[in-house]
Design a protein around this motif. Structure first.
Motif, PDB file in Angstrom:
ATOM      1  N   VAL A 196       7.750  11.708   3.610  1.00 18.47           N
ATOM      2  CA  VAL A 196       6.759  12.449   4.390  1.00 18.47           C
ATOM      3  C   VAL A 196       5.443  11.684   4.430  1.00 18.47           C
ATOM      4  CG1 VAL A 196       5.398  14.575   4.495  1.00 18.47           C
ATOM      5  CG2 VAL A 196       7.820  14.679   3.895  1.00 18.47           C
ATOM      6  N   ASP A 197       4.958  11.250   3.273  1.00 13.87           N
ATOM      7  CA  ASP A 197       3.627  10.645   3.204  1.00 13.87           C
ATOM      8  C   ASP A 197       3.577   9.181   3.626  1.00 13.87           C
ATOM      9  OD1 ASP A 197       1.725  12.695   2.299  1.00 13.87           O
ATOM     10  OD2 ASP A 197       3.066  12.846   0.584  1.00 13.87           O
ATOM     11  N   GLN A 198       4.632   8.420   3.437  1.00 10.57           N
ATOM     12  CA  GLN A 198       4.547   7.004   3.792  1.00 10.57           C
ATOM     13  C   GLN A 198       4.197   6.762   5.257  1.00 10.57           C
ATOM     14  OE1 GLN A 198       7.652   4.389   2.463  1.00 10.57           O
ATOM     15  NE2 GLN A 198       7.159   4.717   0.313  1.00 10.57           N
ATOM     16  N   PRO A 199       4.847   7.408   6.216  1.00 10.78           N
ATOM     17  CA  PRO A 199       4.445   7.183   7.614  1.00 10.78           C
ATOM     18  C   PRO A 199       3.016   7.640   7.906  1.00 10.78           C
ATOM     19  CG  PRO A 199       6.615   8.186   7.516  1.00 10.78           C
ATOM     20  CD  PRO A 199       6.044   8.240   6.129  1.00 10.78           C
ATOM     21  N   LEU A 200       2.597   8.725   7.289  1.00  8.37           N
ATOM     22  CA  LEU A 200       1.232   9.212   7.492  1.00  8.37           C
ATOM     23  C   LEU A 200       0.209   8.217   6.955  1.00  8.37           C
ATOM     24  CD1 LEU A 200       1.863  12.917   6.506  1.00  8.37           C
ATOM     25  CD2 LEU A 200       1.172  12.122   8.762  1.00  8.37           C
ATOM     26  N   ILE A 201       0.435   7.716   5.767  1.00 12.05           N
ATOM     27  CA  ILE A 201      -0.482   6.741   5.181  1.00 12.05           C
ATOM     28  C   ILE A 201      -0.470   5.447   5.983  1.00 12.05           C
ATOM     29  CG2 ILE A 201      -0.942   5.325   3.124  1.00 12.05           C
ATOM     30  CD1 ILE A 201      -0.030   7.817   1.478  1.00 12.05           C
ATOM     31  N   ALA A 202       0.689   5.060   6.497  1.00  5.92           N
ATOM     32  CA  ALA A 202       0.745   3.859   7.351  1.00  5.92           C
ATOM     33  C   ALA A 202      -0.189   4.013   8.537  1.00  5.92           C
ATOM     34  CB  ALA A 202       2.178   3.610   7.824  1.00  5.92           C
ATOM     35  N   THR A 205       0.829  -1.203   0.000  1.00  9.94           N
ATOM     36  CA  THR A 205       0.000   0.000   0.000  1.00  9.94           C
ATOM     37  C   THR A 205       0.867   1.259   0.000  1.00  9.94           C
ATOM     38  OG1 THR A 205      -1.726  -1.206   1.162  1.00  9.94           O
ATOM     39  CG2 THR A 205      -1.852   1.201   1.222  1.00  9.94           C
ATOM     40  N   LEU A 206       1.863   1.312   0.876  1.00 10.59           N
ATOM     41  CA  LEU A 206       2.736   2.490   0.935  1.00 10.59           C
ATOM     42  C   LEU A 206       3.496   2.669  -0.366  1.00 10.59           C
ATOM     43  CD1 LEU A 206       4.202   2.331   4.546  1.00 10.59           C
ATOM     44  CD2 LEU A 206       2.107   3.413   3.725  1.00 10.59           C
ATOM     45  N   HIS A 207       3.978   1.575  -0.920  1.00 10.37           N
ATOM     46  CA  HIS A 207       4.723   1.635  -2.177  1.00 10.37           C
ATOM     47  C   HIS A 207       3.838   2.190  -3.293  1.00 10.37           C
ATOM     48  CE1 HIS A 207       6.718  -0.003  -5.814  1.00 10.37           C
ATOM     49  NE2 HIS A 207       7.817   0.215  -5.126  1.00 10.37           N
ATOM     50  N   GLY A 208       2.598   1.730  -3.355  1.00  8.79           N
ATOM     51  CA  GLY A 208       1.700   2.185  -4.410  1.00  8.79           C
ATOM     52  C   GLY A 208       1.144   3.577  -4.207  1.00  8.79           C
ATOM     53  N   GLU A 209       0.899   3.953  -2.964  1.00  9.38           N
ATOM     54  CA  GLU A 209       0.275   5.253  -2.674  1.00  9.38           C
ATOM     55  C   GLU A 209       1.279   6.394  -2.570  1.00  9.38           C
ATOM     56  OE1 GLU A 209      -2.864   5.815  -2.731  1.00  9.38           O
ATOM     57  OE2 GLU A 209      -3.914   3.996  -2.144  1.00  9.38           O
ATOM     58  N   ALA A 210       2.486   6.108  -2.075  1.00  8.77           N
ATOM     59  CA  ALA A 210       3.435   7.203  -1.794  1.00  8.77           C
ATOM     60  C   ALA A 210       4.879   6.778  -2.024  1.00  8.77           C
ATOM     61  CB  ALA A 210       3.251   7.675  -0.355  1.00  8.77           C
ATOM     62  N   ARG A 211       5.101   6.071  -3.102  1.00  5.32           N
ATOM     63  CA  ARG A 211       6.455   5.604  -3.428  1.00  5.32           C
ATOM     64  C   ARG A 211       7.429   6.771  -3.433  1.00  5.32           C
ATOM     65  NH1 ARG A 211       4.960   2.305  -6.852  1.00  5.32           N
ATOM     66  NH2 ARG A 211       4.410   3.786  -8.477  1.00  5.32           N
ATOM     67  N   ILE A 270      -7.589  17.141   8.631  1.00  3.92           N
ATOM     68  CA  ILE A 270      -6.793  17.360   9.839  1.00  3.92           C
ATOM     69  C   ILE A 270      -5.299  17.464   9.553  1.00  3.92           C
ATOM     70  CG2 ILE A 270      -8.466  16.355  11.413  1.00  3.92           C
ATOM     71  CD1 ILE A 270      -6.816  13.782  11.362  1.00  3.92           C
ATOM     72  N   GLY A 271      -4.929  17.320   8.290  1.00  2.00           N
ATOM     73  CA  GLY A 271      -3.526  17.456   7.936  1.00  2.00           C
ATOM     74  C   GLY A 271      -3.355  17.449   6.431  1.00  2.00           C
ATOM     75  N   ARG A 272      -2.223  17.986   6.010  1.00  2.46           N
ATOM     76  CA  ARG A 272      -1.943  18.006   4.581  1.00  2.46           C
ATOM     77  C   ARG A 272      -0.454  18.030   4.332  1.00  2.46           C
ATOM     78  NH1 ARG A 272      -4.181  23.243   1.731  1.00  2.46           N
ATOM     79  NH2 ARG A 272      -6.115  22.376   2.464  1.00  2.46           N
ATOM     80  N   THR A 273      -0.091  17.460   3.204  1.00  5.84           N
ATOM     81  CA  THR A 273       1.272  17.552   2.702  1.00  5.84           C
ATOM     82  C   THR A 273       1.157  18.115   1.290  1.00  5.84           C
ATOM     83  OG1 THR A 273       1.254  15.323   1.743  1.00  5.84           O
ATOM     84  CG2 THR A 273       2.010  15.531   4.038  1.00  5.84           C
ATOM     85  N   GLU A 274       2.252  18.204   0.613  1.00  2.00           N
ATOM     86  CA  GLU A 274       2.214  18.713  -0.754  1.00  2.00           C
ATOM     87  C   GLU A 274       1.309  17.856  -1.642  1.00  2.00           C
ATOM     88  OE1 GLU A 274       5.362  19.237  -4.381  1.00  2.00           O
ATOM     89  OE2 GLU A 274       6.074  19.640  -2.365  1.00  2.00           O
ATOM     90  N   LYS A 275       1.309  16.539  -1.423  1.00  5.89           N
ATOM     91  CA  LYS A 275       0.567  15.635  -2.304  1.00  5.89           C
ATOM     92  C   LYS A 275      -0.758  15.121  -1.747  1.00  5.89           C
ATOM     93  CE  LYS A 275       4.632  13.862  -4.647  1.00  5.89           C
ATOM     94  NZ  LYS A 275       5.358  12.687  -5.073  1.00  5.89           N
ATOM     95  N   HIS A 276      -0.904  15.027  -0.452  1.00  5.42           N
ATOM     96  CA  HIS A 276      -2.072  14.372   0.133  1.00  5.42           C
ATOM     97  C   HIS A 276      -2.784  15.237   1.157  1.00  5.42           C
ATOM     98  CE1 HIS A 276       0.370  10.942  -1.334  1.00  5.42           C
ATOM     99  NE2 HIS A 276      -0.810  10.414  -1.606  1.00  5.42           N
ATOM    100  N   ARG A 277      -4.081  14.947   1.324  1.00  5.80           N
ATOM    101  CA  ARG A 277      -4.903  15.546   2.363  1.00  5.80           C
ATOM    102  C   ARG A 277      -5.365  14.421   3.268  1.00  5.80           C
ATOM    103  NH1 ARG A 277      -2.514  18.991   0.229  1.00  5.80           N
ATOM    104  NH2 ARG A 277      -3.323  20.863  -0.763  1.00  5.80           N
ATOM    105  N   ALA A 287       9.410   1.339   1.805  1.00  2.00           N
ATOM    106  CA  ALA A 287       8.021   1.043   2.161  1.00  2.00           C
ATOM    107  C   ALA A 287       7.962  -0.022   3.248  1.00  2.00           C
ATOM    108  CB  ALA A 287       7.245   0.599   0.923  1.00  2.00           C
ATOM    109  N   VAL A 288       8.819  -1.021   3.160  1.00  2.00           N
ATOM    110  CA  VAL A 288       8.864  -2.079   4.178  1.00  2.00           C
ATOM    111  C   VAL A 288       9.302  -1.491   5.515  1.00  2.00           C
ATOM    112  CG1 VAL A 288      10.044  -4.201   4.894  1.00  2.00           C
ATOM    113  CG2 VAL A 288       9.218  -3.963   2.539  1.00  2.00           C
ATOM    114  N   THR A 289      10.346  -0.688   5.505  1.00  2.00           N
ATOM    115  CA  THR A 289      10.850  -0.084   6.743  1.00  2.00           C
ATOM    116  C   THR A 289       9.791   0.805   7.386  1.00  2.00           C
ATOM    117  OG1 THR A 289      13.124  -0.149   5.939  1.00  2.00           O
ATOM    118  CG2 THR A 289      12.648   1.399   7.721  1.00  2.00           C
TER     119      THR A 289
END
Length: 145
Positions: free
Chosen positions: A46-52, A36-42, A133-140, A92-94
């Motif tokens: 910044v975004d991988q930990p948030l999406i996790a 999921t992290l690899h596909g959503e925020a490869r 409740i939060g945003r980055t350059e790419k995601h809300r 993504a694994v880490t």
């Protein structure tokens, strides 16, 4: 065992040597999170930990496993994208292991949903009933009101 799963098992063992909770993680659940992290925020540190944490928060809210959460119909499209071994997969694994084992804290502020703002500047219809409740350059990042 596939090369992607071999990376997961090796990484769990390596992190588990220094952080005991990591050694108890189910490799299949880590694999689902990493896909999921690899596909959503490869490539996004910044975004991988948030999406996790979005996945973890949603999993806890629904009582479903990580795999059932990311495989649910019309959810987490990134899980269904192909992944290949390499540095981006390793990241993504880490990030998956760190979030799932509690090495990192939930910086998503409890978010249970997100969308890719970079791809679609208009929020999806489901986001209208949520609070950003939060945003980055790419995601809300969102949660229910």
């Amino acid at each position: 065992m596939t090369p992607l799963m071999t990376t997961v098992v090796s990484a769990i063992a390596a992190v588990g040597q220094h952080w005991a909770p990591a050694a108890q993680l189910d490799p299949q659940q880590v694999y689902c999170m990493a896909r999921t992290l690899h596909g959503e925020a490869r490539g996004s540190f910044v975004d991988q930990p948030l999406i996790a944490y979005v996945v973890i928060n949603r999993s806890r809210a629904t009582g479903k496993t990580i795999c059932k959460t990311v495989r649910a119909k019309s959810q987490f499209a990134g899980y269904h994208q192909p992944a290949k071994a390499g540095p981006e997969w390793d990241d993504a694994v880490t990030n998956s292991i760190y979030a799932m084992a509690g090495v990192t804290v939930d910086t998503s502020k409890g978010a249970t949903h997100f969308y890719n703002y970079e791809k679609n500047h208009s929020p999806p219809s489901w986001a209208m009933s949520m609070t950003e409740i939060g945003r980055t350059e790419k995601h809300r990042y969102m949660m229910r009101r």
